[in-house]
Every structure is written in structure tokens, then in C-alpha cells.
Design an enzyme around this catalytic site. Sequence first.
Site, PDB file in Angstrom:
ATOM      1  CG  ASP A 185      -0.379  -0.232   2.527  1.00 64.28           C
ATOM      2  OD1 ASP A 185       0.820  -0.593   2.593  1.00 64.28           O
ATOM      3  OD2 ASP A 185      -1.085  -0.055   3.543  1.00 64.28           O
ATOM      4  CB  SER A 205     -20.518  -1.855  23.738  1.00 62.58           C
ATOM      5  OG  SER A 205     -19.799  -3.073  23.643  1.00 62.58           O
ATOM      6  N   GLY A 263      -8.641  -7.122  17.292  1.00 64.55           N
ATOM      7  CA  GLY A 263      -7.191  -7.027  17.231  1.00 64.55           C
ATOM      8  C   GLY A 263      -6.498  -8.228  16.612  1.00 64.55           C
ATOM      9  CB  SER A 295     -13.104  -5.744  15.073  1.00 65.29           C
ATOM     10  OG  SER A 295     -12.139  -5.115  15.902  1.00 65.29           O
ATOM     11  CB  SER A 296     -11.211  -0.667  14.378  1.00 65.24           C
ATOM     12  OG  SER A 296     -10.230  -0.821  13.381  1.00 65.24           O
ATOM     13  CD  GLU A 302      -9.133   2.631  12.568  1.00 67.23           C
ATOM     14  OE1 GLU A 302      -8.165   2.566  13.342  1.00 67.23           O
ATOM     15  OE2 GLU A 302      -9.919   1.667  12.388  1.00 67.23           O
ATOM     16  CG  ASP A 358      -8.193  -2.288   7.302  1.00 72.22           C
ATOM     17  OD1 ASP A 358      -7.670  -2.948   6.379  1.00 72.22           O
ATOM     18  OD2 ASP A 358      -7.620  -2.070   8.389  1.00 72.22           O
TER      19      ASP A 358
HETATM   20  P1  ADP Z   1      -8.736  -4.751  14.648  1.00 70.15           P
HETATM   21  O1  ADP Z   1      -7.527  -5.342  14.008  1.00 70.15           O
HETATM   22  O2  ADP Z   1      -9.718  -5.823  15.018  1.00 70.15           O
HETATM   23  O3  ADP Z   1      -9.335  -3.647  13.841  1.00 70.15           O
HETATM   24  P2  ADP Z   1      -8.284  -2.613  16.497  1.00 70.15           P
HETATM   25  O4  ADP Z   1      -7.456  -2.502  17.705  1.00 70.15           O
HETATM   26  O5  ADP Z   1      -8.019  -1.682  15.365  1.00 70.15           O
HETATM   27  O6  ADP Z   1      -8.229  -4.130  16.025  1.00 70.15           O
HETATM   28  O7  ADP Z   1      -9.814  -2.394  16.882  1.00 70.15           O
HETATM   29  C1  ADP Z   1     -10.362  -3.042  18.002  1.00 70.15           C
HETATM   30  C2  ADP Z   1     -11.195  -2.056  18.809  1.00 70.15           C
HETATM   31  O8  ADP Z   1     -12.406  -1.753  18.107  1.00 70.15           O
HETATM   32  C3  ADP Z   1     -11.622  -2.606  20.147  1.00 70.15           C
HETATM   33  O9  ADP Z   1     -10.653  -2.383  21.139  1.00 70.15           O
HETATM   34  C4  ADP Z   1     -12.909  -1.819  20.410  1.00 70.15           C
HETATM   35  O10 ADP Z   1     -12.629  -0.528  20.917  1.00 70.15           O
HETATM   36  C5  ADP Z   1     -13.499  -1.659  19.012  1.00 70.15           C
HETATM   37  N1  ADP Z   1     -14.420  -2.775  18.709  1.00 70.15           N
HETATM   38  C6  ADP Z   1     -14.287  -3.713  17.745  1.00 70.15           C
HETATM   39  N2  ADP Z   1     -15.296  -4.607  17.792  1.00 70.15           N
HETATM   40  C7  ADP Z   1     -16.093  -4.234  18.804  1.00 70.15           C
HETATM   41  C8  ADP Z   1     -17.304  -4.765  19.388  1.00 70.15           C
HETATM   42  N3  ADP Z   1     -17.873  -5.878  18.926  1.00 70.15           N
HETATM   43  N4  ADP Z   1     -17.842  -4.097  20.425  1.00 70.15           N
HETATM   44  C9  ADP Z   1     -17.277  -2.990  20.915  1.00 70.15           C
HETATM   45  N5  ADP Z   1     -16.134  -2.451  20.436  1.00 70.15           N
HETATM   46  C10 ADP Z   1     -15.548  -3.064  19.391  1.00 70.15           C
HETATM   47 MG    MG Z   2      -8.284  -1.849  13.359  1.00 69.62          MG
END
Ligand code: ADP
Ligand code: MG
Length: 381
Positions: free
Chosen positions: A35, A66, A119, A124-125, A157, A169
Site C-alpha cells: 500500500d 455495547s 485485534g 473489527s474497527s 482512525e 479496511d
Molecule cells: P482490529 O484489528 O480488530 O481492527 P483494532 O485494535 O483496530 O483491532 O480495533 C479493536 C477495537 O475496536 C476494540 O478495542 C474496540 O474498541 C473496538 N471494537 C471492535 N469490535 C467491537 C465490538 N464488537 N464491540 C465494541 N467495540 C468493538
Molecule cells: Mg483496526
Amino acid sequence: MDSTGVRNSFKKHFAAEGDLYFSPGRINLIGEHTDYNGGFVLPGAIDKGILAEIKTNGQNKIRAYSVDYDEYSEFGLNEENKPSQSWACYLFGVAREIIKRGHKIGGFDTVFAGDVPLGAGLSSSAALESTFAFAINDIFGLGIDKFELAKIGQATEHNYCGVKCGIMDQFASLFGKEGHLIRLDCRSLEYEYVPFQPKGYKMVLIDSVVKHELASSAYNRRRESCEAVVAAIQKRHPNVSLLRDADLKMLDEVKTEISAEDYMRAEYVIEEIQRLLDACEALKKGDYKTVGEKMYGTHHGMSKLYEVSCEELDYLNDVAAACGVIGSRVMGGGFGGCTINLVPEEKYDTFIETAVKGFASKFGKEPKVYPVAISNGTRKL
Ligand code: ADP
Ligand code: MG
């Protein structure tokens, strides 16, 4: 994802019913460390994501619950109202970025839950940001296009979560399409859907549960190597501004002017960009054997040339090869995280059992296993 839990919780907290939105996490089949060199990536949305119920509340605040953290947060829409919980900062950031672009929004109530492992490199973020960017756009009728929604997630982000990420992403989460991966040109941001229907194969991620503490300084050094090589090549080829523009012949011309280490780094990047293009051609022909070989090629390059693998990931890659997995490689920046594996269905159970048992006895901890399927992007349910 089943919506019953979110639905019941929304009713309990807000005594009402809202609209449901879903946004997925993502994988990247091939194209790592390409990238920032202006190359391509090849992500796809997965069948795991964030599910949110949402309803305007006629007040100038967001009230959010949440399910997974079992936490409630309430905050206003102004810059000084940043909430204390980090999960809530994603919602706040998305709302702020939308407002900063000149749109008028009101407050809303929401309950959300997810099944993307946090993470683990499945973003997930981005799933969280894309859910709320899409939902806010929809409930307030703002008319923002999906591309801008992805940028809003990325800016969230950068400005509210302290992560200087690219756009892959959020892009994959919003633009994902069942049966397809997305070839995204990180320089022009042009994209193309590439068919991905690996009949007879399963895709599975194996999480090494390793997190390398030196990852960010090592990452910066890799970027510096790439820049150093571009600077050397540029003296002969002024139109080369990123490694995307270079080829192996140009790299050889400057071999004596750069360090052996920088040479290896650039060799990996130039080859990786080509591997991705070759993999896309193979996908168009339905040739998954070649795609798999390219994935092994990426792992080898990341391990031996770019040097961003680790013992645990190399072990998982070796086990995959030994078990007849047709494609396997470390996914993400490296130094930990998951391997992504394309596994013939009949070999799946043996592979998982061998990998989990072998890994546990060698490293004293169990790896996590996440089967995934390529699915549609962000949507209203
Ligand atoms: P990833 O690689 O999964 O994106 P990140 O550290 O960037 O990891 O993002 C994870 C963060 O996103 C968590 O610490 C939380 O703050 C938020 N998050 C992700 N999924 C959820 C969920 N199901 N419920 C609440 N917060 C979430
Ligand atoms: Mg992330």
C-alpha cells in the site's frame, strides 16, 4: 449474525425499535506492504461483522450500549464531548468526521454487537466505523457516497483513535461483494472486482496470538528502506516515484549503491506487486492452484526478504504446506497475527487438528481458528 440479542437489548434500554445495519470485517488474500509503495491490495469482506440497531432520539447526543463490553456511553456531538471508553470513540469519531464535512446530524440511540475477533487483523474497527458511517448517512438522509464513507472511517482512525491506517479496511468493509475480492490500486484508488469462488476449498485463519512489541519501529524501518531504494533508482529513472514504478532490472542497476538489506526489502515489494497481479489473472481463470502458490510466495518473501515473520507464523506456514493446504501466508503487516489458508475441504479437519496440536505443544499456547467466507459489504438489514 443473529439479531435477537441486539434487538432485545435495544428494547430494554430505549423502549423502542430502530433500524438494523451490518458491516463486515475483511481479509486480504495477497498484497502486503504494497500500500505505501503505491501498489495493489486484494481484500474481501467476510461473514463476520458488527450489527447495530439505531434510531434518532431528537436530542443532540448519542446514547450507545455495547453488548460485547456490557457498557453504556452517552456523549454530545461537539469536539469537546469525546467519550472516555475507547469503543465509544469510534462512534464519536465517525459522527464528528461527518459533521466536519458540513453535514447536519442529530442524536441517536444505538445498541451494537459483533463477531469479528478484536485485534486479530480482521479489522473489527473498520467494521465498527463503516456500520455507523453508513447508518448515520442513512437515518439522516445525508447522501454521502460509499467512497466518502470509507474516508470518514479512515479519518476516524487517524483523528480519534490514534491509528494512521490506509483506506483498505474501510473500503473492503463498505464495498465487499459475495463471490468477489477487490483489487484496489493504492495509488489511484481505482478498484476492480475479481471473481473469487473457490469451490472445494475452505478459507480459514489461524491466529498465532503473537503480538510483537517492536512492530511499529520495524515497520518504519521498512518504509525507510523502500524510500532509500526509490531515491537511488530515481537518479537514473526520474519518473520512478514509488517502488510501484520500479522493476527488478532497475533494482539491479543500483545494487552497489544501496545496502544489501535495502535491496532485499525492495526485491520483496517489487515481486509482491507482481505476485498480486499474477494472482488476479489466475483468479479470473479459476486457477486456484496458482493463486495458492502465489500466497506461499508471499509468505516466503515476507519471511526471508522483508523479514516481518516470526517463528510461530513460519511454523503455521510449514504445517499448512505439510498438510496439503494449497495457499498459506501470514496476513497483515507481520510480526504476529494470523495466517490465511486456502484448504481443500477433504484436508480441512486434519489440517486444523495438526496445526492446533502441533502449535500448542511447541509454543505452549493454543492458536485460535477462524473460518471465514467472502460475503457482502455494509448494508441495511
Ligand atoms: P482490529 O484489528 O480488530 O481492527 P483494532 O485494535 O483496530 O483491532 O480495533 C479493536 C477495537 O475496536 C476494540 O478495542 C474496540 O474498541 C473496538 N471494537 C471492535 N469490535 C467491537 C465490538 N464488537 N464491540 C465494541 N467495540 C468493538
Ligand atoms: Mg483496526
